[in-house]
Design an enzyme around this catalytic site. Structure first.
Site, short mmCIF file in Angstrom:
data_model
loop_
_atom_site.label_atom_id
_atom_site.label_comp_id
_atom_site.label_asym_id
_atom_site.label_seq_id
_atom_site.Cartn_x
_atom_site.Cartn_y
_atom_site.Cartn_z
CG ASP A 34 -2.07 -0.90 1.15
OD1 ASP A 34 -2.31 -1.43 0.05
OD2 ASP A 34 -2.75 -1.11 2.17
CB SER A 48 -12.39 9.99 -13.35
OG SER A 48 -11.56 9.10 -14.05
CG ASN A 147 -14.98 9.37 2.19
OD1 ASN A 147 -15.66 8.53 2.76
ND2 ASN A 147 -15.43 10.58 1.89
CD GLN A 305 -16.97 9.98 13.70
OE1 GLN A 305 -16.54 9.92 12.56
NE2 GLN A 305 -17.43 8.91 14.34
CG ASP A 316 -8.88 -5.39 4.53
OD1 ASP A 316 -9.84 -5.85 3.89
OD2 ASP A 316 -7.98 -4.70 4.01
#
Length: 361
Positions: A34, A48, A147, A305, A316
């Site tokens: 990653d 996009s 996100n 948060q 995962d």
């Protein structure tokens, strides 16, 4: 025989009845490195990308990886969905080491060496098929707020070959040692025949086979492979977006996640000794669980948060936590509690990483 007189059996009784053996949990998937960074909306728009999605890299993403490294502060973490789950499960289990096994394909290169050493550090028994036609796969994790948009360049991960690895006697022996199997749906794009071989073995031997919907594109573009393995699935995982796409593709004609879970639970099944369980996570909203009897909502742990650093790997981690208890035959509620705990730890850190020891009781 004299051996019968020795007081060995007594000693065994003192040990925990659910003492785990090595290789009790088997996972197979795409090992990826990653490359994660906090990016801006312009970067997502340029390529996009949706803010919260998982896709496979196409030609238009060729420059993305270079630009990510040049323009933003990146972190490298050993990743790949199934491999993440195996690491988290092993972390939750702690002892014995190598309770979790992992198979996947890497390249003979620096990134491959990193994945090997990280798996060893995590005490996962990783057996990679190594080839030199493709470099080790990478996954760009583009983070904006809460996100993450994932772009996977599978490369070597896409080169896994059943006959070159899974079928080899020494490797298949590790499959036979396991009680619980987990494969992310992502691997259906690579080697559906490997997934089916393991799934059939689990059903024939009344062991638990688990699968993840993994991403909306799996239900859309790999529907045939997914539905071929579905009758063997004892436990199905997914998130709310994946569940909605699956329902649409299957013509369920409902957007109610509980109803989707119920309909998915009732799909045809090969091993009738085990009822299917369907588990849909929804980020901070309740986790929905459908069994043969009912559909239940389990609230996640209260999370400040502000403490959330990186939601990449939360799904995962949930699976890893869940499986860590499932291998000891813990009740479903305990498995879910462990899943929620593991996810709550992982989202407070970058990448799918964790502290030295879990604090789960």
């Amino acid at each position: 025989m004299a051996a019968a007189d020795e007081p060995k059996p007594k000693k065994l009784k003192v040990e925990a009845p659910e003492a785990l053996s090595e290789n009790v949990l088997f996972g197979m998937g795409n090992p990826l490195l990653d490359i994660s960074a906090v990016v801006d909306k312009d970067f997502l728009d340029k390529y996009s990308l949706k803010p919260n999605d998982q896709i496979l890299a196409e030609d238009k993403h060729k420059e993305l990886f270079d630009e990510l490294v040049k323009k933003f502060k990146v972190e490298y973490h050993a990743g790949g969905s199934t491999q993440n789950s195996m690491k988290v499960a092993q972390w939750m289990i702690q002892e014995p080491h190598r309770a979790a096994t992992f198979f996947g394909c890497i390249g003979i290169d620096k990134f491959g060496e990193i994945l090997k050493s990280k798996a060893a550090d995590a005490h996962v028994d990783a057996h990679y098929y190594e080839q030199n036609e493709q470099p080790t796969g990478t996954c760009a994790a583009c983070i904006t707020g809460g996100n993450r948009s994932l772009v996977a360049n599978l490369a070597a991960a896409n080169c896994y070959k059943k006959e070159k690895h899974l079928d080899l006697e020494n490797n298949w022996m590790l499959v036979e040692k396991a009680r619980v199997y987990y494969i992310a749906g992502f691997f259906l794009t690579v080697s559906p025949e490997s997934v089916l071989k393991v799934a059939r073995y689990a059903a024939e031997n009344n062991r638990t086979f688990t699968l993840n919907l993994s991403a909306p594109f799996i239900s859309q573009f790999f529907k045939e492979a997914l539905m071929e393995v579905m009758p063997y699935v004892d436990i199905l995982f997914g998130n709310e977006t994946e569940a909605a796409t699956f329902a649409r593709e299957q013509g369920f004609e409902t957007k109610d996640i509980k109803e989707i879970a119920r309909k998915t639970q009732a799909l045809p099944k090969v091993n009738s000794k085990r009822q299917r369980t369907v588990i849909f996570t929804q980020g901070r909203d309740d986790t929905i669980v459908a069994t043969g009897n009912d559909v239940t909502a389990f609230p996640v742990l209260d999370q400040n948060q502000e403490e959330i650093v990186d939601t990449n790997g939360a799904g995962d981690a949930f699976v890893g936590g869940f499986l860590s208890q499932l291998v000891s035959n813990k009740p479903l509620t305990e498995c879910i509690r462990a899943g929620h705990y593991a996810a709550s730890v992982i989202i407070r850190r970058t990448g799918c990483t964790f502290p030295e020891k879990p604090d789960f009781h």
